[in-house]
Write an enzyme that holds these catalytic residues in place. Structure first.
Site, PDB file in Angstrom:
ATOM      1  N   ASP A 101      41.185  59.481  79.559  1.00 62.39           N
ATOM      2  CA  ASP A 101      42.063  60.282  78.709  1.00 62.39           C
ATOM      3  C   ASP A 101      41.422  60.427  77.346  1.00 62.39           C
ATOM      4  OD1 ASP A 101      44.097  61.545  77.375  1.00 62.39           O
ATOM      5  OD2 ASP A 101      45.532  59.900  77.527  1.00 62.39           O
ATOM      6  N   LYS A 158      41.131  55.016  77.897  1.00 61.21           N
ATOM      7  CA  LYS A 158      41.062  55.872  76.723  1.00 61.21           C
ATOM      8  C   LYS A 158      39.608  56.082  76.314  1.00 61.21           C
ATOM      9  CE  LYS A 158      45.442  56.598  75.941  1.00 61.21           C
ATOM     10  NZ  LYS A 158      46.036  57.945  75.920  1.00 61.21           N
ATOM     11  N   ASP A 175      47.713  67.402  79.485  1.00 63.80           N
ATOM     12  CA  ASP A 175      48.819  66.613  78.960  1.00 63.80           C
ATOM     13  C   ASP A 175      49.390  67.300  77.731  1.00 63.80           C
ATOM     14  OD1 ASP A 175      50.605  64.745  77.980  1.00 63.80           O
ATOM     15  OD2 ASP A 175      49.097  63.241  77.489  1.00 63.80           O
ATOM     16  N   LYS A 229      55.618  63.915  80.705  1.00 59.89           N
ATOM     17  CA  LYS A 229      56.276  62.792  80.046  1.00 59.89           C
ATOM     18  C   LYS A 229      57.704  63.208  79.733  1.00 59.89           C
ATOM     19  CE  LYS A 229      51.909  61.189  78.101  1.00 59.89           C
ATOM     20  NZ  LYS A 229      51.110  60.886  76.897  1.00 59.89           N
TER      21      LYS A 229
END
Length: 343
Positions: A151, A121, A205, A229
């Site tokens: 990310d 992250k 994403d 996801k």
């Protein structure tokens, strides 16, 4: 398939259980986190005990009911409809390093065992690029041969993203996930990195799962790959449709799920025609507790496909407080009404 068809949960209304069935099968839990992730230290989830297994409804509290309806469609698919056939039984997964200080990286990585890929992250509010660089460097130092992806959760603007990814690319990055918040920005970052010869792929994403048209990012040439996801997209079958329509390589990831939710992610990874990247399905290791005695965690860099069932004792031990249970059941009622009576 038209874009407007993909914008709604792909759930046949005749297969939607009644509200009474869902309420009777519902269990609400609050699980402690090992480290703060997405700003939370407790992960709440509503679990459904259906005729074909367990489903998980856990959209983050700030999400509106329309967005949350896709999560409920996914939970219903898992517990009332079942998953599509599998093409593989072993799913490679990456480790996930939250926005911790660099000195805590070895501690976090130790929970995952042997891994071949790590997601780090970055762009955490209140932190700097120096913090990000130190964290990524600590991962590279601990795992010299691992694939590293970062990310940003859309936390940078275009100029900052290009600067940051140029610097972070020194350690070798597999790809950068959602460096900026919007599709136009992703396209600009991708083009500027290519023009500068910076070897970092761009992954989308939020620009897939939060868009009314989840395939738009592919049509815009804004990403080299997409992150999918299950819950935010409305279930395994709908996610498979989106990957097919996008025509881009896909990485299957989780939404900080319990093992019940991870089971759905594994079902998607197992059903995809191709699986070129390790999946972000190792996040149970970020939880200090789970709803099953045999959690779906990585072993030797992968998770073997299998079913899971919530444990009655753990459901009781980690039951949410009465006011939070009421909050989730009220949310379930509202979101069920949206699925039962689509506009």
């Amino acid at each position: 398939m038209p874009a407007e068809a993909l914008s709604q949960p792909q759930n046949r209304l005749q297969d939607l259980p009644s509200l009474e069935q869902l309420l009777a099968s519902a269990h609400v839990v609050s699980l402690p986190m090992r480290v703060k992730f997405r700003g939370i230290t407790q992960r709440e989830a509503l679990l459904l005990d259906g005729p074909l297994g367990w489903g998980e409804f856990c959209p983050f509290p700030e999400y509106g009911d329309a967005e949350a309806s896709r999560w409920l469609a996914s939970a219903v698919e898992a517990s009332w409809q079942g998953f599509p056939p599998s093409l593989r039984s072993v799913i490679p997964v990456n480790a996930t390093v939250p926005a911790v200080t660099a000195d805590r990286v070895p501690e976090v990585l130790a929970r995952f065992g042997r891994v071949d890929a790590v997601k780090v992250k970055v762009a955490e509010p209140g932190q700097t690029l120096d913090d990000d660089a130190a964290r990524v460097a600590a991962v590279r130092s601990a795992l010299p041969d691992a694939a590293i992806r970062v990310d940003a959760n859309g936390g940078w603007d275009v100029d900052t993203a290009v600067k940051a990814l140029t610097r972070l690319s020194d350690v070798g990055l597999e790809y950068a996930e959602q460096p900026v918040p919007d599709i136009d920005g992703l396209a600009k970052v991708r083009r500027r990195l290519q023009d500068a010869g910076v070897p970092v792929l761009v992954a989308a994403d939020e620009s897939v799962r939060k868009e009314d048209d989840p395939v738009r990012v592919a049509r815009a040439g804004a990403a080299d790959l997409i992150v999918v996801k299950v819950a935010p997209l409305g279930g395994v079958r709908r996610a498979l449709e989106i990957v097919a329509q996008a025509g881009l390589p896909a990485v299957v990831s989780s939404a900080l799920d319990t093992s019940v939710g991870i089971r759905a992610g594994l079902a998607l990874a197992a059903a995809l025609p191709e699986l070129p990247y390790a999946c972000g399905l190792g996040t149970v290791s970020l939880l200090a507790a789970d709803v099953t005695r045999d959690p779906l965690v990585a072993d030797d860099g992968a998770i073997r496909l299998r079913d899971v069932a919530a444990d009655a004792g753990l459901l009781s031990e980690y039951a949410a407080s009465p006011d939070r249970r009421d909050w989730w059941l009220d949310r379930l009622r509202r979101v069920h009404a949206l699925l039962a009576n689509p506009a």
